[in-house]
Structure formats: C-alpha cells, structure tokens
Design an enzyme around this catalytic site. Structure first.
Site, PDB file in Angstrom:
ATOM      1  N   ASP A   9     -11.241 -22.783  -4.580  1.00  0.00           N
ATOM      2  CA  ASP A   9     -11.156 -21.149  -4.225  1.00  0.00           C
ATOM      3  C   ASP A   9     -10.693 -20.348  -5.131  1.00  0.00           C
ATOM      4  O   ASP A   9     -10.686 -20.963  -6.482  1.00  0.00           O
ATOM      5  CB  ASP A   9      -9.925 -20.617  -3.264  1.00  0.00           C
ATOM      6  CG  ASP A   9      -9.876 -19.024  -2.965  1.00  0.00           C
ATOM      7  OD1 ASP A   9     -11.550 -18.821  -3.035  1.00  0.00           O
ATOM      8  OD2 ASP A   9      -8.688 -18.777  -2.815  1.00  0.00           O
ATOM      9  N   CYS A  72     -14.256 -19.910  -0.290  1.00  0.00           N
ATOM     10  CA  CYS A  72     -14.028 -18.353  -1.333  1.00  0.00           C
ATOM     11  C   CYS A  72     -15.332 -17.245  -1.220  1.00  0.00           C
ATOM     12  O   CYS A  72     -16.771 -18.047  -1.074  1.00  0.00           O
ATOM     13  CB  CYS A  72     -14.564 -18.579  -2.788  1.00  0.00           C
ATOM     14  SG  CYS A  72     -14.183 -17.047  -3.664  1.00  0.00           S
ATOM     15  N   GLU A 151      -1.713 -11.811  -1.637  1.00  0.00           N
ATOM     16  CA  GLU A 151      -1.341 -12.194  -3.351  1.00  0.00           C
ATOM     17  C   GLU A 151       0.456 -11.726  -3.072  1.00  0.00           C
ATOM     18  O   GLU A 151       1.733 -13.079  -3.407  1.00  0.00           O
ATOM     19  CB  GLU A 151      -1.826 -12.087  -4.834  1.00  0.00           C
ATOM     20  CG  GLU A 151      -3.237 -12.780  -4.373  1.00  0.00           C
ATOM     21  CD  GLU A 151      -3.433 -13.986  -4.903  1.00  0.00           C
ATOM     22  OE1 GLU A 151      -2.290 -14.737  -5.229  1.00  0.00           O
ATOM     23  OE2 GLU A 151      -4.473 -14.528  -5.010  1.00  0.00           O
TER      24      GLU A 151
HETATM   25  N1  DGL Z   1     -11.031 -15.720  -2.433  1.00  0.00           N
HETATM   26  C1  DGL Z   1     -11.898 -14.625  -3.109  1.00  0.00           C
HETATM   27  C2  DGL Z   1     -13.428 -14.276  -1.736  1.00  0.00           C
HETATM   28  O1  DGL Z   1     -12.605 -14.647  -0.698  1.00  0.00           O
HETATM   29  C3  DGL Z   1     -10.457 -13.159  -3.103  1.00  0.00           C
HETATM   30  C4  DGL Z   1     -10.203 -13.408  -4.399  1.00  0.00           C
HETATM   31  C5  DGL Z   1     -11.218 -13.297  -5.156  1.00  0.00           C
HETATM   32  O2  DGL Z   1     -11.450 -12.138  -5.849  1.00  0.00           O
HETATM   33  O3  DGL Z   1     -11.076 -14.116  -6.300  1.00  0.00           O
HETATM   34  O4  DGL Z   1     -14.071 -13.723  -1.888  1.00  0.00           O
END
Ligand code: DGL
Length: 267
Positions: A9, A72, A151
C-alpha cells in the site's frame, strides 16, 4: 506454499486488508510494504503511481512473494495491469473483488463509490462494476480529507462528521442502496460514513469495504494455484520506506494487533 504473500500500500491503509487476510488465512505469512516515504498516492499521476508500484513489486519479489496483493485502491486503479505483466505470480487488486460483492448486494442497481481523486478520475470502479452488470448506475465522489483524518486517528466526533457531510451530500437524490469504500483508509471512518450517507440518501445504505472481499479472492486464487499454506505458524514481516517508529504507532489501529519490529527499506 510456505513463501509469504506480498502485500503493499502507499502507507498504513493496506493493513486493513492485511488484517482480513490474516483472519481468513491464518497459516499464510505476509510480507507487507507500506510506501510511507511517498504516501499519498491518491493525488499523484497514473504514471508515477505505476512507477512506485513496480519498484515495490521488485522488492516484494526479492523477498520471495508467492503472490501479490495490491492493497491500495489508487495503485490497483493505475498499476494492476503493469504489475501483472511484470511478474509470474498471481496478482490481486482490491477493486474487482469488492465490486463483485456490491453487484451481489444492490437491490436498486444504484451504487455509490468513494475514493481518492486518482481512483475516482481513473473510473476503475465504474468500469469494474459495469463489466459485471451493464445495468448498474454508479455515482462517485472523491473524499481526499478522509485519508489524513484516518492517519491522525480522527475517526469520530464533530470534525470527521462535518467533513463526511460535505463530501457525502452529493449522494442526496441518487437513491444509492450500496456504498463502496474505495480507499483502504476509509474503513476506519466507517461508523461516521455509514450514518452520514444514510442521512443524506434518506434510508439505509449497505457500506462495503475491500478487505474481506480481497482476502476471500486471495484464498480462492491460492487454492486454485496450489499455493495455499494449510498448516504451520505464520511469520509476518513489515517494511516501510520512511519513519518506522510512527508507523508502528498507527499500525496497531489499522492492523488491530501489534506488528513487532518494522524494517526501514530504501527503494
Ligand atoms: N491507500 C490509498 C488508497 O486506497 C489511500 C492513501 C493514498 O492516497 O495514498 O487509495
């Protein structure tokens, strides 16, 4: 079979998916990489997200990954095909599994999706959903501030509620009955999102996240390919590209358990 499943991620959000994998597949070892030096991916160009994802893929393959999970949404939207083309192990993204679940759940055929700017602009969800059912109507909204709120641990109370109201007001009048949390950070704000979206739509809305659906898809793929670990104690390893100390702190909230030593790596 005893090799780890590589999971990555942009940061800590993918730990919600890692948690679901550990629950569903208790004998699997995980090699998790959070790209904390380069987070967020949500507002970066598709080319940059692809480049970062391929960097990470290389590192996880060096670590002996027998399969990869792109935990992600933004990276799944922009880099799934590129990662699949780069390796000869199974690669699972988070978009398709939860889309299939949304299609199963919706009664009205009207589905809402919330995610980062990059995910929404890519139209990866509308594509995945309409590929499964042409009749479905998809309403998308980008909710970028949900990521820093998650976060920071601001997941309840006045501030996240007001932010959610501002973003989710756009769903009023859409008559959606299902909402996909198309970002791995959003499950932490689930209670607020559930309440606010129901208020805006004027009725109950089934809120789905990608974690459980992705873990289920991984189980199926590992079983089909004869890669499933069916016995033994797992060994999880966590890698980050920046600041392992603060990662350890937020980790517990996302993963739901202590993660032990977190290793810093440069890509
Ligand atoms: N992990 C990202 C997603 O699921 C969210 C955080 C980011 O913008 O990097 O899209």
């Amino acid at each position: 079979m005893t090799q780890p499943v590589g999971v990555f991620d942009s940061g800590v959000g993918g730990l919600t998916v890692a948690r679901a994998i550990v629950d569903r597949l208790p004998h699997e070892s995980l090699l998790y990489l959070g790209d904390t030096a380069r987070v967020p991916y949500g507002n970066k160009s598709p080319e940059t997200v692809r480049r970062y994802s391929l960097n990470i893929t290389e590192r996880l393959m060096l670590g002996g990954a027998k399969a990869l999970v792109i935990a992600c949404n933004t990276a799944s939207a922009h880099a799934l095909e590129a990662v699949r083309a780069a390796v000869d192990v199974p690669v699972i993204g988070v978009i398709e599994p939860v889309s299939a679940r949304a299609i199963e759940r919706t009664q009205t055929g009207r589905i809402g999706v919330i995610g980062t700017l990059g995910t929404v602009k890519s139209c990866a969800y509308p594509r995945a959903l309409t590929a499964l059912s042409a009749a479905v109507e998809v309403h998308q909204r980008a909710c970028p501030l949900f990521v820093p709120l998650a976060e920071e641990g601001w997941t309840a109370g006045r501030v996240p509620r007001e932010v959610a109201r501002t973003y989710l007001a756009g769903f009023a009048g859409t008559a959606i009955d299902t909402l996909v949390l198309g970002c791995t950070h959003y499950p932490l704000l689930r209670a607020v999102i559930e309440q606010v979206v129901a208020d805006e739509v004027g009725g109950p809305v089934c809120v789905l996240d990608s974690a459980v659906a992705t873990a289920e898809r991984l189980a199926q793929v590992l079983a089909d390919d004869g890669l499933l670990a069916v016995a033994g104690d797992p060994h999880h390893k966590f890698l980050v590209t920046d600041d392992s100390e603060s990662f350890q702190g937020v980790c517990e909230r996302f993963f739901g358990a202590p993660v032990g030593h977190v290793e810093h790596v440069d890509l």
